[in-house]
Structure formats: structure tokens, C-alpha cells
Design a protein around this motif. Structure first.
Motif, PDB file in Angstrom:
ATOM      1  N   ARG A 114       0.828  -1.208   0.000  1.00 49.23           N
ATOM      2  CA  ARG A 114       0.000   0.000   0.000  1.00 49.23           C
ATOM      3  C   ARG A 114       0.868   1.267   0.000  1.00 49.23           C
ATOM      4  NH1 ARG A 114      -4.046   0.761   3.038  1.00 49.23           N
ATOM      5  NH2 ARG A 114      -3.557   2.921   3.500  1.00 49.23           N
ATOM      6  N   ASN A 115       1.941   1.231  -0.798  1.00 49.10           N
ATOM      7  CA  ASN A 115       2.882   2.349  -0.803  1.00 49.10           C
ATOM      8  C   ASN A 115       3.042   2.956  -2.199  1.00 49.10           C
ATOM      9  OD1 ASN A 115       4.073   2.121   2.057  1.00 49.10           O
ATOM     10  ND2 ASN A 115       4.345   0.049   1.259  1.00 49.10           N
ATOM     11  N   VAL A 116       3.222   4.270  -2.209  1.00 47.43           N
ATOM     12  CA  VAL A 116       3.625   4.957  -3.425  1.00 47.43           C
ATOM     13  C   VAL A 116       5.132   4.772  -3.545  1.00 47.43           C
ATOM     14  CG1 VAL A 116       3.770   7.176  -4.620  1.00 47.43           C
ATOM     15  CG2 VAL A 116       1.763   6.640  -3.206  1.00 47.43           C
ATOM     16  N   LEU A 117       5.587   4.103  -4.592  1.00 46.02           N
ATOM     17  CA  LEU A 117       6.991   3.726  -4.719  1.00 46.02           C
ATOM     18  C   LEU A 117       7.835   4.793  -5.402  1.00 46.02           C
ATOM     19  CD1 LEU A 117       6.509  -0.019  -5.737  1.00 46.02           C
ATOM     20  CD2 LEU A 117       6.994   0.905  -3.462  1.00 46.02           C
ATOM     21  N   ASP A 118       7.223   5.589  -6.255  1.00 48.26           N
ATOM     22  CA  ASP A 118       8.001   6.615  -6.950  1.00 48.26           C
ATOM     23  C   ASP A 118       7.063   7.557  -7.700  1.00 48.26           C
ATOM     24  OD1 ASP A 118      10.246   7.983  -7.785  1.00 48.26           O
ATOM     25  OD2 ASP A 118      10.582   6.707  -9.539  1.00 48.26           O
ATOM     26  N   ILE A 119       7.425   8.823  -7.750  1.00 47.25           N
ATOM     27  CA  ILE A 119       6.779   9.806  -8.612  1.00 47.25           C
ATOM     28  C   ILE A 119       7.864  10.310  -9.557  1.00 47.25           C
ATOM     29  CG2 ILE A 119       5.566  12.013  -8.753  1.00 47.25           C
ATOM     30  CD1 ILE A 119       3.916   9.866  -7.397  1.00 47.25           C
ATOM     31  N   ASP A 120       7.832   9.836 -10.777  1.00 48.26           N
ATOM     32  CA  ASP A 120       8.860  10.155 -11.761  1.00 48.26           C
ATOM     33  C   ASP A 120       8.376  11.328 -12.611  1.00 48.26           C
ATOM     34  OD1 ASP A 120      10.657  10.259 -13.896  1.00 48.26           O
ATOM     35  OD2 ASP A 120      10.991   8.090 -13.862  1.00 48.26           O
ATOM     36  N   LYS A 121       8.875  12.505 -12.298  1.00 49.43           N
ATOM     37  CA  LYS A 121       8.416  13.714 -12.996  1.00 49.43           C
ATOM     38  C   LYS A 121       8.981  13.815 -14.406  1.00 49.43           C
ATOM     39  CE  LYS A 121       7.861  16.365  -8.720  1.00 49.43           C
ATOM     40  NZ  LYS A 121       8.253  17.582  -7.966  1.00 49.43           N
ATOM     41  N   GLU A 122      10.053  13.120 -14.695  1.00 53.28           N
ATOM     42  CA  GLU A 122      10.606  13.146 -16.047  1.00 53.28           C
ATOM     43  C   GLU A 122       9.794  12.257 -16.978  1.00 53.28           C
ATOM     44  OE1 GLU A 122      14.743  12.302 -16.166  1.00 53.28           O
ATOM     45  OE2 GLU A 122      15.296  13.969 -14.840  1.00 53.28           O
ATOM     46  N   ARG A 123       9.513  11.043 -16.536  1.00 50.83           N
ATOM     47  CA  ARG A 123       8.707  10.118 -17.354  1.00 50.83           C
ATOM     48  C   ARG A 123       7.219  10.387 -17.199  1.00 50.83           C
ATOM     49  NH1 ARG A 123       9.300   4.729 -15.410  1.00 50.83           N
ATOM     50  NH2 ARG A 123       8.236   4.095 -17.326  1.00 50.83           N
ATOM     51  N   MET A 124       6.855  11.173 -16.197  1.00 49.50           N
ATOM     52  CA  MET A 124       5.453  11.480 -15.887  1.00 49.50           C
ATOM     53  C   MET A 124       4.655  10.214 -15.613  1.00 49.50           C
ATOM     54  SD  MET A 124       4.944  14.716 -15.587  1.00 49.50           S
ATOM     55  CE  MET A 124       3.202  15.056 -15.854  1.00 49.50           C
ATOM     56  N   VAL A 125       5.202   9.391 -14.695  1.00 52.23           N
ATOM     57  CA  VAL A 125       4.494   8.198 -14.247  1.00 52.23           C
ATOM     58  C   VAL A 125       4.624   8.079 -12.732  1.00 52.23           C
ATOM     59  CG1 VAL A 125       4.781   6.907 -16.400  1.00 52.23           C
ATOM     60  CG2 VAL A 125       6.475   6.659 -14.583  1.00 52.23           C
ATOM     61  N   ALA A 126       3.629   7.488 -12.122  1.00 50.87           N
ATOM     62  CA  ALA A 126       3.669   7.138 -10.703  1.00 50.87           C
ATOM     63  C   ALA A 126       3.747   5.628 -10.599  1.00 50.87           C
ATOM     64  CB  ALA A 126       2.428   7.655  -9.989  1.00 50.87           C
TER      65      ALA A 126
END
Length: 567
Positions: A114-126
Motif C-alpha cells: 500500500r505504498n507509493v513507490l516513486d513519482i517520476d516527474k521526467e517520465r510522468m508516471v507514478a
């Protein structure tokens, strides 16, 4: 009798279940709401603890938890039963009883995911785990002026449920269903192998996962498309009057240019939603993201809808019928979760006075009760009562058939309000379980493009008019007629709801070709339940469990098992 006239039904006799439902609010006030608040609070603390960890630490924990899942799957023996998650049946947000969990099965615990593992602002994916819910992800992304491209309204809806089942929001007329925004799936197969599925890698599995109900493997993470957003939603409320066909046309015109210029963002709003309050009245809402500077300009109205004492959203929107069209600015995160507090309009049934100002002021902060707790405390008698005397169904229909769907719903169920939410159904390289009408590209209709047919979710949630008048209503038979109507009109029924589909009709509604091929290719047969087995209503007998373990696919009679490119 006019086409919209409802059948005359005999009066129904009330029983103990009616009495229990009428006074259920007592248990909700003194038991369900307090416990719901405690659960919300402890979940929030858990989310904060997770957010305090670095992304690298969360990914490390994730990898360890995946190893545990793989180990558990490899320990399974054939006699142990078919695999499913260890979540309690009542925890799921959907209305099905999850009857397959009341028979022999082999459970795998995914509660740590139940964790957010990454917010990748370059690839624009969560990159997120399957039990991350919409409230959690918007709390992380909105302060960054980012959001998932499709954010279904309820806080408690999880990524895993929206991927394996069904998810939609007011932006789906641009981005499609929730699964259309998923970039990659991370799946543990029956063999214990961890695989990644994308449009380029394990392509067949990537396209087969949506609507599969977790029957191809265990989802342990997903990468989902992010978009840039602004702090406010500029929302226009437009009243509509007329017959149901005219209301449907006004709904289409609110977001679909008649010149078919559907990809022109200057002509198409970023958010769309409709609510039909009666056979002659509705309100259409269209939204665009707006900056803080725009929202705070003189004479602009800001509605901080997140406050607990605010009127329920569907009732607030209904004011347009009396006051005419109006515009307001709502903080974006408040807008995303606008239906959470009142559970659309189901909250009126759970707490008849829940929409009153005194209740909203004093106890509105405790809303909503958790759907899982409502299910856990209702008992078999009340559960069956709701199945027979209450409707919660979504009809996914081609946009040009919305008027027909509204008229059918009025004749057969007479449920109001009705929710309208459009979505694109993309023409994909392979034929998936849900797919556009064959040949739709040959004659594009309003809302269509050469690469996607426009559909609409016609959401029918509430007590039928016959029940409100004290008349007999056969809920199971009504759902069967709804399912037959959908099959005849190339529509689809999301399987979070109670289904009366026979196996034959299930595979008439959905296409089995890619799904069945992936079941065999990736070793799901004999390990994971089939999608129909999981969706089927009723407690499973041991004989049914044994037959499911052997699985002679009924679906093969209704599909060509080859992976084909379709036109």
C-alpha cells in the motif's frame, strides 16, 4: 400506455428486513461511523509513516514483500485450492458478496502493498502498489500540481481494484478508462515468476489484465500516467429540461462537437459529468483546470468543497435547475473526491437525515461510513434484501445509445438520480474483453474518432420507484433484463456489481479470446480462478471448486482462441 410508462405492479408485503433497513441508521451512527473514523485515522497515520520513508527504502521494502509472495505461491500444492488474495470478503468496495472466498481457496497476503513507490516527474508516471487508494495518491501528487490522468471519485478505491476491475472519471472522455492510463504492470505469475507487462514487453498479458479480476496473476505494482494540473477546477453547471432523449442529446453536446472535432481541446472540456434527476430534468457539468490567480479574480466564486459541512455534491449541482447556469471554482483535490462524502446519493439511504445542515455541521466530519464496514455489519438477510430491492449497476453503452439506455432504465427500474460519465473505448492492436463495436470507424458518430469509440457509463444507483411506492420489484430479474439489454446493444456490465449472468451470457458480453490464451500461456489455469468463477453469484460448493481446478473452459465455444488483429 406511452413508451416511458412503467408497469403496474402489485403491492408488496413488508417484513423484518424492511424494519431493519429502515432503522439501520442507528447502528451506523453509533457503531459504523465511529469505527470508520478510527480506521480512516489509522490508515492516514500509516500513509504518513510510508511517506516519511525515502522512495529507495519503500522500493527495498517492496522487493522484500514480493519475495514473500513468490515464496507463498511456490509453496502451494494442487489440493490447497485456487489462489486469491487474503483480504476479507467484506473489505472490497464492490457490491458482490465475493462468494468465492467462502469456499476452499489458497490465500496470499498482499496487505503490505500500500505504498507509493516513486513519482517520476521526467517520465510522468507514478509507480504504486496495488492497495494504494485514490485519496492517498491525490494527497501525494496534487501538491506537486500532478495527478493521475484518471482519478475515480471515491477515496477508498484502490489501484489494484481499478486495474483488475473497472475505473472511470470525468476525464475518461479524453484518456479512456483507468487501465488505459497504465504504462506497466508488475505481475507474479502462477509459477512464482515476476514479469513486467507493457505495450512492448509481454504485450498480450498487458492487454489481457484489465477486467480479468486478478485471475492471470498477482499484481504487485503498476506504473500509471501522470498529467500536469492546476490548483482549481472551473466548473460550469448547466440545467437541462426535456424528455430523456433530449437530455441525452444535451449531454452529448456538452463535450462532443457535432463536427466530430473531438481532439480539439478548445472545443472539448477537460472534465464532464451529467446527473439526471427525473425523466424531464438533468444537470450537465463541464470543467477545466484553472490557476489560483484566475480563481481569485474579482466576482469569481470559490467553493471550498472539502469542508465537512458543505452540501452534498449532487444536491448542490441540482440547484442549477432553479437558479440557472452558474460557474464556480473548486480546489482540484476537493473536486476529485466530490462524491466521497455522500457516496454519490447512497448516503441518503444509509442516513436519511445525513444531508441536513445540523447533521453536516455536527457529524459531517465523520462521513462517509466505510462501505466495507457497512457490508460487514449488514448480515445475510439485509444483504439479500438489498440485492432484491435496491439497484447498484453501471451500464457501459455506446454514446449514441445513451438516450435508449435512459428510457430502458426508466421503464424497468425507475431509479433517480442517474449518473452519466463518458469514456473512450480504444481500438487496440488486439481484441480485449471489452472492445468497440465492430466497424464503428466506417461511420463515425458524435464523440467518435478513428481510434476510439465514445461510450458512457450510465450509473443506476438507488431504490427503484416501485419499492418507494410499496410495490413488488424483482431485483434479480431486473438485473437479468439489464444484462440482456447490454448484450443486445454491445454494452458491458462492470463486475464489481451483483451479476446474474450465466456463463454463456458472460462470454456473450465479454470477449474471451485473448484472456483464455493468456490463461494457458502464463500458467493461470489450475492455479488462479477464472474470471467467471470469481464473478458468479452464490456460494461455491466443493464440487464447483474441484471443477474450477480442472477448468474445462466454457468460453472456448464463444471465441477464437488465436490472438487476432481485428477491424
Amino acid at each position: 400506455m406511452s413508451d416511458l410508462a412503467t408497469p403496474i405492479r402489485p403491492k408488496r408485503k413488508k417484513g423484518l428486513a424492511d424494519f431493519l433497513v429502515q432503522f439501520r441508521w442507528i447502528g451506523v451512527i453509533f457503531v459504523v461511523l465511529p469505527i470508520s473514523c478510527m480506521i480512516h485515522f489509522f490508515n492516514y497515520l500509516g500513509d504518513l509513516r510510508s511517506e516519511m520513508k525515502s522512495y529507495s527504502q519503500r522500493r527495498k521494502d517492496h522487493d522484500e514483500n514480493v519475495k514473500k509472495v513468490i515464496k507463498r505461491l511456490k509453496e502451494r500444492k494442487p489440493k490447497d485450492g485456487l489462489v486469491c488474495t487474503a483480504r476479507k470478503p467484506w473489505i472490497a468496495v464492490g457490491m458482490r458478496n465475493v462468494d468465492y472466498k467462502r469456499a476452499r481457496r489458497y490465500e496470499v497476503d498482499l496487505s503490505a502493498f500500500r505504498n507509493v513507490l516513486d513519482i517520476d516527474k521526467e517520465r510522468m508516471v507514478a509507480r504504486v502498489e496495488p492497495l494504494v487508494n485514490m485519496g492517498q495518491i491525490t494527497r501525494v501528487t496534487v501538491p506537486m500540481n500532478l495527478a493521475l490522468a484518471v482519478v475515480p471519485e471515491f477515496d477508498d478505491l484502490t489501484v489494484g481494484g481499478l486495474i483488475n476491475g473497472y475505473g472511470i472519471e470525468g476525464s475518461s472522455h479524453i484518456y479512456g478508462l483507468f487501465t488505459d492510463t497504465v504504462v506497466a504492470y508488475e505481475i507474479v505469475l502462477a509459477s512464482g515468476e515476476l514479469v513486467r507487462a507493457t505495450r512492448e514487453e509481454n504485450t498480450d498479458l498487458y492487454y489481457a489484465i484489465p477486467w480479468s479480476q486478478g485471475t492471470l496473476g498477482l499484481l504487485v505494482a503498476a506504473e500509471i500516467k501522470l498529467i500536469n494540473i492546476k490548483p482549481y477546477m472551473r466548473l460550469t453547471y448547466t440545467p437541462v429540461t426535456g424528455n430523456l432523449k433530449e437530455i441525452a442529446q444535451a449531454y452529448m453536446d456538452s463535450f462532443c462537437p457535432r463536427d466530430l472535432d473531438q481532439d480539439n481541446r478548445n472545443k472539448v472540456p477537460e472534465f464532464v459529468e451529467g446527473m439526471v434527476y427525473s425523466p424531464t430534468e438533468g444537470v450537465m457539468m463541464t470543467g477545466r483546470y484553472a490557476s489560483k490567480e484566475e480563481a481569485k479574480l474579482k466576482h469569481n466564486v470559490i467553493n471550498n468543497y472539502g469542508w465537512w459541512f458543505k452540501p452534498w455534491f449532487y444536491q448542490h449541482a441540482q440547484k442549477a435547475l432553479a437558479k440557472g447556469e452558474f460557474v464556480e471554482y473548486i480546489p482540484t483535490r476537493d473536486y476529485y473526491h466530490r462524491h466521497t462524502r455522500s457516496i454519490y446519493w447512497e448516503g441518503k439511504l444509509i442516513l436519511p437525515f445525513g444531508d441536513q445542515f445540523w447533521f453536516r455541521l455536527l457529524l459531517g466530519w465523520m462521513m462517509p461510513p466505510k462501505i466495507s464496514l457497512l457490508k460487514a455489519t449488514q448480515g445475510e438477510a439485509i444483504r439479500n434484501y438489498y440485492h432484491d430491492n435496491h439497484v447498484i449497476q453501471d451500464m457501459l453503452v455506446p454514446l449514441y445509445k445513451v438516450g435508449d439506455a435512459l428510457e430502458w432504465s426508466h421503464r424497468e427500474m425507475e431509479v433517480y438520480p442517474i449518473w452519466l460519465c463518458p469514456h473512450r473505448l480504444f481500438q487496440l492492436p488486439v481484441k480485449t474483453m471489452v472492445y468497440p463495436e465492430p466497424g464503428f470507424k466506417l461511420q463515425l458518430k458524435q464523440g467518435d474518432t478513428p481510434y476510439a469509440q465514445m461510450y458512457t457509463d450510465v450509473g443506476v444507483y438507488y431504490v427503484p420507484g416501485a419499492i418507494l411506492r410499496g410495490e413488488v420489484f424483482d431485483g434479480s430479474e431486473a438485473v437479468r433484463r439489464l444484462e440482456n439489454w447490454l448484450i443486445e446493444n454491445h454494452g458491458f456490465q462492470p463486475q464489481y456489481a451483483v451479476s446474474e449472468l450465466s456463463e454463456k451470457n458472460f462470454w456473450r458480453m465479454f470477449d474471451a479470446s485473448l484472456y483464455e490464451k493468456c490463461r494457458r500461456k502464463y500458467g493461470s489455469v489450475g492455479t488462479f480462478m477464472s474470471v467467471y468463477y470469481k464473478s458468479k453469484k452464490g456460494k461455491k460448493t466443493e464440487k464447483e471448486v474441484q471443477e474450477a481446478e480442472l477448468e474445462t473452459p466454457y468460453a472456448e465455444a464463444y471465441c477464437v482462441v488465436d490472438l487476432v488483429v481485428y477491424v
